[in-house]
Design a protein around this motif. Structure first.
Motif, PDB file in Angstrom:
ATOM      1  N   THR A  45       0.852  -1.181   0.000  1.00  0.00           N
ATOM      2  CA  THR A  45       0.000   0.000   0.000  1.00  0.00           C
ATOM      3  C   THR A  45       0.889   1.233   0.000  1.00  0.00           C
ATOM      4  OG1 THR A  45      -0.177   0.255   2.410  1.00  0.00           O
ATOM      5  CG2 THR A  45      -1.765  -1.221   1.352  1.00  0.00           C
ATOM      6  N   VAL A  46       0.436   2.263  -0.696  1.00  0.00           N
ATOM      7  CA  VAL A  46       1.155   3.536  -0.737  1.00  0.00           C
ATOM      8  C   VAL A  46       0.162   4.660  -0.469  1.00  0.00           C
ATOM      9  CG1 VAL A  46       2.527   5.108  -2.166  1.00  0.00           C
ATOM     10  CG2 VAL A  46       2.830   2.633  -2.402  1.00  0.00           C
ATOM     11  N   LYS A  47       0.422   5.393   0.621  1.00  0.00           N
ATOM     12  CA  LYS A  47      -0.420   6.532   1.017  1.00  0.00           C
ATOM     13  C   LYS A  47      -1.907   6.158   1.020  1.00  0.00           C
ATOM     14  CE  LYS A  47       2.539  10.392   0.052  1.00  0.00           C
ATOM     15  NZ  LYS A  47       2.347  11.206   1.223  1.00  0.00           N
ATOM     16  N   LEU A  48      -2.208   4.965   1.517  1.00  0.00           N
ATOM     17  CA  LEU A  48      -3.578   4.454   1.542  1.00  0.00           C
ATOM     18  C   LEU A  48      -4.362   5.127   2.661  1.00  0.00           C
ATOM     19  CD1 LEU A  48      -5.499   2.327   0.295  1.00  0.00           C
ATOM     20  CD2 LEU A  48      -4.751   0.781   2.104  1.00  0.00           C
ATOM     21  N   SER A  49      -5.501   5.693   2.303  1.00  0.00           N
ATOM     22  CA  SER A  49      -6.365   6.353   3.283  1.00  0.00           C
ATOM     23  C   SER A  49      -7.807   5.966   3.021  1.00  0.00           C
ATOM     24  CB  SER A  49      -6.244   7.875   3.201  1.00  0.00           C
ATOM     25  OG  SER A  49      -4.942   8.298   3.520  1.00  0.00           O
ATOM     26  N   ARG A  50      -8.567   5.956   4.098  1.00  0.00           N
ATOM     27  CA  ARG A  50     -10.005   5.720   3.987  1.00  0.00           C
ATOM     28  C   ARG A  50     -10.716   6.606   5.004  1.00  0.00           C
ATOM     29  NH1 ARG A  50     -14.572   4.495   1.112  1.00  0.00           N
ATOM     30  NH2 ARG A  50     -16.149   4.354   2.694  1.00  0.00           N
ATOM     31  N   ALA A  51     -11.598   7.457   4.495  1.00  0.00           N
ATOM     32  CA  ALA A  51     -12.368   8.355   5.349  1.00  0.00           C
ATOM     33  C   ALA A  51     -13.825   7.916   5.355  1.00  0.00           C
ATOM     34  CB  ALA A  51     -12.260   9.781   4.836  1.00  0.00           C
ATOM     35  N   TYR A  52     -14.440   8.048   6.507  1.00  0.00           N
ATOM     36  CA  TYR A  52     -15.883   7.866   6.673  1.00  0.00           C
ATOM     37  C   TYR A  52     -16.422   9.231   7.068  1.00  0.00           C
ATOM     38  CZ  TYR A  52     -14.984   2.840   6.917  1.00  0.00           C
ATOM     39  OH  TYR A  52     -14.603   1.564   6.653  1.00  0.00           O
TER      40      TYR A  52
ATOM     41  N   TYR B 137     -11.221   9.596   9.721  1.00  0.00           N
ATOM     42  CA  TYR B 137     -10.354   8.698   8.971  1.00  0.00           C
ATOM     43  C   TYR B 137     -10.160   7.394   9.734  1.00  0.00           C
ATOM     44  CZ  TYR B 137      -8.949  11.852   5.266  1.00  0.00           C
ATOM     45  OH  TYR B 137      -8.946  12.649   4.152  1.00  0.00           O
ATOM     46  N   ALA B 138     -10.296   6.286   9.019  1.00  0.00           N
ATOM     47  CA  ALA B 138      -9.984   4.978   9.592  1.00  0.00           C
ATOM     48  C   ALA B 138      -8.534   4.623   9.287  1.00  0.00           C
ATOM     49  CB  ALA B 138     -10.918   3.915   9.027  1.00  0.00           C
TER      50      ALA B 138
END
Length: 136
Positions: free
Chosen positions: A7-14, A18-19
């Motif tokens: 993974t590279v700069k992996l982000s997940r926002a709800y 951010y999770a």
């Protein structure tokens, strides 16, 4: 050798939370990797992204060097059991597994044959006609 996961700069926002934020990680092939962290650290979110159940807000994911959002090929090499998946108690293990195999494009006969092979491999060949809800 290609990493199993990168993974590279992996982000997940709800919405506004951010999770995962800018996760850079790689799980090398041929090694055991543990993902540890407290509740809310993003472990489940990471695996949902890796398994294609949740799209990342930003960043990249590679499974066996392949973008799983562009090709489902890597999923043929992965076994994954979600914390939220539900089994149907009235189905037999053979019915359940062969149904999933059919959803992935196998013919009925091929799905049954491969499902029996898998059940034999995990030591459940003698109970493959037993309803899942009756397993102990």
């Amino acid at each position: 050798m290609v990493d199993l996961v990168r993974t590279v700069k992996l982000s997940r926002a709800y919405e506004h939370e951010y999770a995962l934020i800018d996760l850079n990680a790689n799980f090398p092939a041929g090694q055991i990797t543990a993902v540890l962290g407290p509740n809310g650290a993003g472990k489940s979110t990471l695996f949902k992204i890796l398994m294609g159940r949740l799209k990342p807000s930003q960043g990249t994911v590679r499974l066996f060097g392949t973008d799983p959002w562009k090709s489902t090929t890597p999923y043929r090499r992965i076994g994954y059991v979600s914390e939220s998946e539900r089994m149907y108690d009235w189905m037999t293990s053979l019915d359940f597994i062969s149904t999933l195999a059919r959803l992935h494009g196998m013919s009925r006969d091929e799905a049954i044959e491969r499902s029996k092979h898998v059940l034999n491999f995990v030591g459940l060949e003698d109970v493959h006609h037993k309803e899942i809800g009756k397993y102990s």
